[in-house]
Design an enzyme around this catalytic site. Structure first.
Site, PDB file in Angstrom:
ATOM      1  N   HIS A   1     -18.024   1.843 -34.987  1.00  2.31           N
ATOM      2  CA  HIS A   1     -19.351   0.774 -34.729  1.00  2.31           C
ATOM      3  C   HIS A   1     -19.913   0.514 -36.035  1.00  2.31           C
ATOM      4  CE1 HIS A   1     -18.800   2.336 -30.708  1.00  2.31           C
ATOM      5  NE2 HIS A   1     -18.767   3.595 -31.309  1.00  2.31           N
TER       6      HIS A   1
ATOM      7  N   TYR B   1     -31.900   3.949 -27.872  1.00  2.00           N
ATOM      8  CA  TYR B   1     -31.818   4.537 -29.098  1.00  2.00           C
ATOM      9  C   TYR B   1     -31.973   3.596 -30.420  1.00  2.00           C
ATOM     10  CZ  TYR B   1     -27.097   3.534 -29.900  1.00  2.00           C
ATOM     11  OH  TYR B   1     -25.662   3.043 -29.835  1.00  2.00           O
TER      12      TYR B   1
ATOM     13  N   ARG C   1     -16.599  -4.485 -22.965  1.00  2.00           N
ATOM     14  CA  ARG C   1     -17.100  -2.993 -22.796  1.00  2.00           C
ATOM     15  C   ARG C   1     -18.105  -2.909 -21.620  1.00  2.00           C
ATOM     16  NH1 ARG C   1     -20.537   1.059 -26.402  1.00  2.00           N
ATOM     17  NH2 ARG C   1     -19.328   2.935 -25.961  1.00  2.00           N
TER      18      ARG C   1
ATOM     19  N   HIS D   1     -13.031   8.340 -25.369  1.00  3.90           N
ATOM     20  CA  HIS D   1     -13.333   9.442 -25.893  1.00  3.90           C
ATOM     21  C   HIS D   1     -12.692  10.461 -24.675  1.00  3.90           C
ATOM     22  CE1 HIS D   1     -15.858   7.420 -28.528  1.00  3.90           C
ATOM     23  NE2 HIS D   1     -16.818   7.015 -27.679  1.00  3.90           N
TER      24      HIS D   1
ATOM     25  N   ASP E   1     -15.034   6.728 -34.291  1.00  2.00           N
ATOM     26  CA  ASP E   1     -16.163   6.741 -33.716  1.00  2.00           C
ATOM     27  C   ASP E   1     -17.584   6.604 -34.728  1.00  2.00           C
ATOM     28  OD1 ASP E   1     -17.583   6.084 -31.245  1.00  2.00           O
ATOM     29  OD2 ASP E   1     -18.243   8.038 -30.984  1.00  2.00           O
TER      30      ASP E   1
ATOM     31  N   ASN F   1     -25.415   9.144 -31.052  1.00  2.00           N
ATOM     32  CA  ASN F   1     -25.930  10.213 -29.909  1.00  2.00           C
ATOM     33  C   ASN F   1     -24.907  11.389 -29.654  1.00  2.00           C
ATOM     34  OD1 ASN F   1     -28.029   8.644 -28.610  1.00  2.00           O
ATOM     35  ND2 ASN F   1     -26.331   7.125 -28.347  1.00  2.00           N
TER      36      ASN F   1
END
Length: 285
Positions: free
Chosen positions: A28, A44, A119, A176, A243, A248
């Site tokens: 990302h 967040y 997504r 994941h 990732d 988080n």
């Protein structure tokens, strides 16, 4: 809203040398906020992790391609991702987040910008499942573009959504490793359901996020058996990714160590090549 931790600023240089064309899928980018503001309704706030930071990391790790997945902190404003893809000279692809108001012309623009999937999030603490009829309609539309769908879905919820998954007619990618809990072992029902799901020729999985499933902490070795089982179950439909920048997470990983951890999944260099090079090429390029 909470401000999340920044990625490890000192990634090691991995011992494992990735093959030419190796792809980080998923990763990302965040911001920079001054140019690409975060969504007002985000859950967040991340520190900026712009395209330059990601490109620098990939040079250090020896990765030449990437799939950028739109993060929820940017909502459906995909501009930061599109800007990053445009700067990559064809080396990066994207996974967008859209809502039902997106027009066909806007989808075409996303496609021209390097997007190859949408997504949807099904994870409860990030908002829970979207309206499934709306998802069906969106997938009908993007399927005409040759796109697929990425599902942020806990394996424990596969049984709940199995009817939905079985009616999909586009490839779908589970994020994941289904976010299973490593402490519950390979025989746990959620993981067995994930392995059963991988029998579908449309099902793909990312052996990413070991820090998300590990219960022993660094260096996350308890995640390796799960990744190995998934690679063995679907060697031609498995992806790997760092990732980065790890939104988080409870324990922040070191990105160089993550690539070395992937190398522990199999000793077969041809299989490593499939996961890092061949599989993302087929799905995204």
């Amino acid at each position: 809203m909470a401000t999340i931790a920044a990625p490890d600023p000192n990634p090691i240089s991995p011992r494992y040398v990735a093959p030419p064309g190796a792809c980080d899928a998923p990763c990302h980018i965040f911001g920079p906020e001054a140019r690409f503001p975060y969504a007002p309704a985000r859950r967040y706030t991340p520190p900026d992790a712009p395209k330059e930071m990601l490109a620098s990391l990939h040079r250090q790790l020896g990765l030449s391609r990437a799939v950028l997945v739109q993060a929820s902190c940017h909502g459906t404003d995909n501009r930061a991702m599109l800007d990053a893809i445009a700067s990559s000279h064809g080396a990066w692809r994207g996974v967008a987040m859209v809502d039902a108001t997106v027009t066909d012309a806007e989808l075409e623009t996303l496609h021209e910008g390097g997007v190859r999937a949408v997504r949807f999030n099904f994870v409860q603490h990030l908002g829970g499942a979207p309206d499934l009829k709306a998802v069906d309609e969106m997938l009908r539309r993007v399927g005409a573009l040759g796109w697929h769908v990425v599902l942020h879905l806990d394996a424990q919820d596969i049984a709940t959504y199995r009817t939905f998954l079985d009616r999909l007619r586009v490839p779908f990618v589970i994020d994941h490793m289904g976010r299973v809990k490593a402490a519950l072992g390979l025989g746990q029902p959620p993981f067995r359901r994930l392995l059963d799901l991988m029998k579908s020729e449309l099902a793909w999985v990312k052996v990413s996020g070991p820090e998300r499933i590990s219960t022993t902490g660094k260096p996350f070795h308890d995640a390796v058996p799960f990744a190995r089982a998934l690679v063995e179950a679907a060697p031609d439909r498995t992806l790997w990714g760092s990732d980065f920048p790890h939104p988080n997470v409870d324990v922040m990983p070191n990105d160089g160590e993550l690539l070395d951890l992937f190398a522990m999944v199999t000793d077969d260099d041809s299989l490593r090549h499939s996961v890092l090079v061949d599989n993302p090429t087929r799905l995204y390029w």
